[in-house]
Design an enzyme around this catalytic site. Structure first.
Site, short mmCIF file in Angstrom:
data_model
loop_
_atom_site.label_atom_id
_atom_site.label_comp_id
_atom_site.label_asym_id
_atom_site.label_seq_id
_atom_site.Cartn_x
_atom_site.Cartn_y
_atom_site.Cartn_z
N SER A 175 39.12 43.75 39.69
CA SER A 175 38.58 43.05 40.31
C SER A 175 39.88 43.13 41.33
O SER A 175 40.13 43.72 41.16
CB SER A 175 38.53 41.69 39.53
OG SER A 175 38.95 40.52 39.78
N TYR A 187 43.81 38.46 31.94
CA TYR A 187 42.56 38.81 32.70
C TYR A 187 43.53 39.62 34.32
O TYR A 187 43.41 40.93 34.34
CB TYR A 187 41.62 37.97 33.77
CG TYR A 187 40.52 38.26 34.32
CD1 TYR A 187 39.68 39.23 33.94
CD2 TYR A 187 40.83 38.61 35.94
CE1 TYR A 187 38.36 39.34 34.20
CE2 TYR A 187 39.25 38.96 36.38
CZ TYR A 187 38.22 39.63 35.62
OH TYR A 187 37.15 39.36 35.85
#
Ligand SMILES: *[C@@H]1O[C@H](CO)[C@@H](O)[C@H](O)[C@H]1NC(C)=O
Length: 331
Positions: A175, A187
């Site tokens: 990401s 995350y």
């Protein structure tokens, strides 16, 4: 000064543009569709989202044979219903080593003899907590890291022999959060880990002169059902209620207003930078699996290319400045 511009900067710029144009057409060259017809790809996290869309896309547009790992019975049944006989749906829980091992044995048994995997797509992932970073504890970080990072490592290490046999490709989803550390509990850490694992695996494969490759996907902000504002409000409230008393003391002025403002700011920001077009990610996956020359990194959507990646190269004081501008959440 002008001379320097003409003699140095402009030729360099022209070279850069020429190389980019050449690269653009070079990358467009795809493996022939007949040649893909007897190759097998294993994809994790196919219940919903990117993985689900990818399986259905590849089933429609290519002749690849697919193994699709799904976590839930419902995910398996739904996917099985809408795909051709070239798709084999298997149960897989990437946080459970037994499940990965069972899936590996199943895939090995179903592959024709001496046939390996052309592709291993580590797509399974969950979102982290985008409320204040210090409202969650280590257990929360661990939950996300188990899926997004340790899951990728476990699946890769288990399936690597099949990728070696198939002279195949590994495609991992990271990401923009893996390049620029926005504070999203668990995350960001997991995505930095996926970047590190993928790069170091690629270096290793180079060092042993392996024909196998690794591609990393770096999507920017995408609006999916994972970051629905209503869900975020519920989650933030729940996490706020369960916060350690010592930390609650620090945030004692926080009220419903504050939380609503947090979610609104988050939502407004998403409106500007994000896209709901998850096909962009599926396009990148498809390219990584079907192009003659896949990229090592796919930055997906303009926010990743123009904001987060450039910001990742800035000195820390400039990054701090930008973050202070973007998020102002004084307690
Ligand atoms: C996946 O595996 C973990 C670890 O064994 C377990 O805690 C979790 O409940 C499993 N999830 C599902 C949906 O089976």
């Amino acid at each position: 000064m002008l001379c320097m511009l003409c003699n140095v900067v402009l030729p360099l710029l022209a070279c850069f543009v020429a190389v980019k144009i050449f690269e653009h057409y070079w990358r467009k060259r795809l493996i022939s569709s007949d040649s893909l017809a007897d190759r097998y790809v294993f994809i994790t996290g196919c219940d919903t989202g990117f993985g689900n869309r990818l399986v259905r896309r590849l089933d429609k547009t290519t002749k690849l044979r697919l193994f699709a790992g799904c976590l839930t019975d419902k995910g398996r049944a739904d996917l099985d219903k809408c795909t051709s006989e070239r798709v084999q749906v298997l149960p897989l829980n990437v946080t459970d080593h037994e499940s990965i091992e069972t899936c590996f044995k199943e895939v090995t048994a179903r592959l024709p003899s001496n046939k390996g995997l052309w592709g291993l797509v580590n797509n399974a992932g969950i979102i982290g907590f985008s409320g204040p970073l210090d409202w969650v504890d280590a257990k929360y970080f661990e939950k996300v890291i188990r899926v997004n990072l340790l899951g990728v490592i476990d699946v890769t290490m288990t399936f690597l022999p099949l990728v070696y046999t198939g002279k195949g490709r590994i495609v991992n989803i990271a990401s923009s959060y893996g390049r620029f550390p926005f504070p999203v509990a668990g995350y960001t850490e997991s995505k930095f880990g996926v970047e590190a694992f993928s790069d170091s695996l690629r270096f290793h494969l180079r060092s042993i002169r392996s024909p196998c490759g690794v591609s990393i996907l770096e999507p920017g902000f995408f609006r999916t059902n994972l970051n629905d504002p209503l869900k975020l409000i519920t989650e933030i409230n729940e996490i706020f209620q369960n916060m350690r008393p010592e930390m609650k003391e620090f945030y004692k002025t926080v009220d419903e207003d504050y939380i609503n403002r947090l979610v609104k700011d988050n939502n407004d920001f998403m409106d500007i930078v994000s896209t709901p077009n998850i096909d962009l990610v599926v396009d990148a996956y498809e390219h990584a699996l079907t192009a003659k020359w896949p990229k090592k990194r796919y930055s997906i959507h303009w926010d990743a290319k123009l904001l987060w990646i450039p910001m990742s190269y800035m000195p820390s004081f400039m990054q701090d400045f930008i973050i202070t501008m973007l998020c102002n959440r004084k307690v």
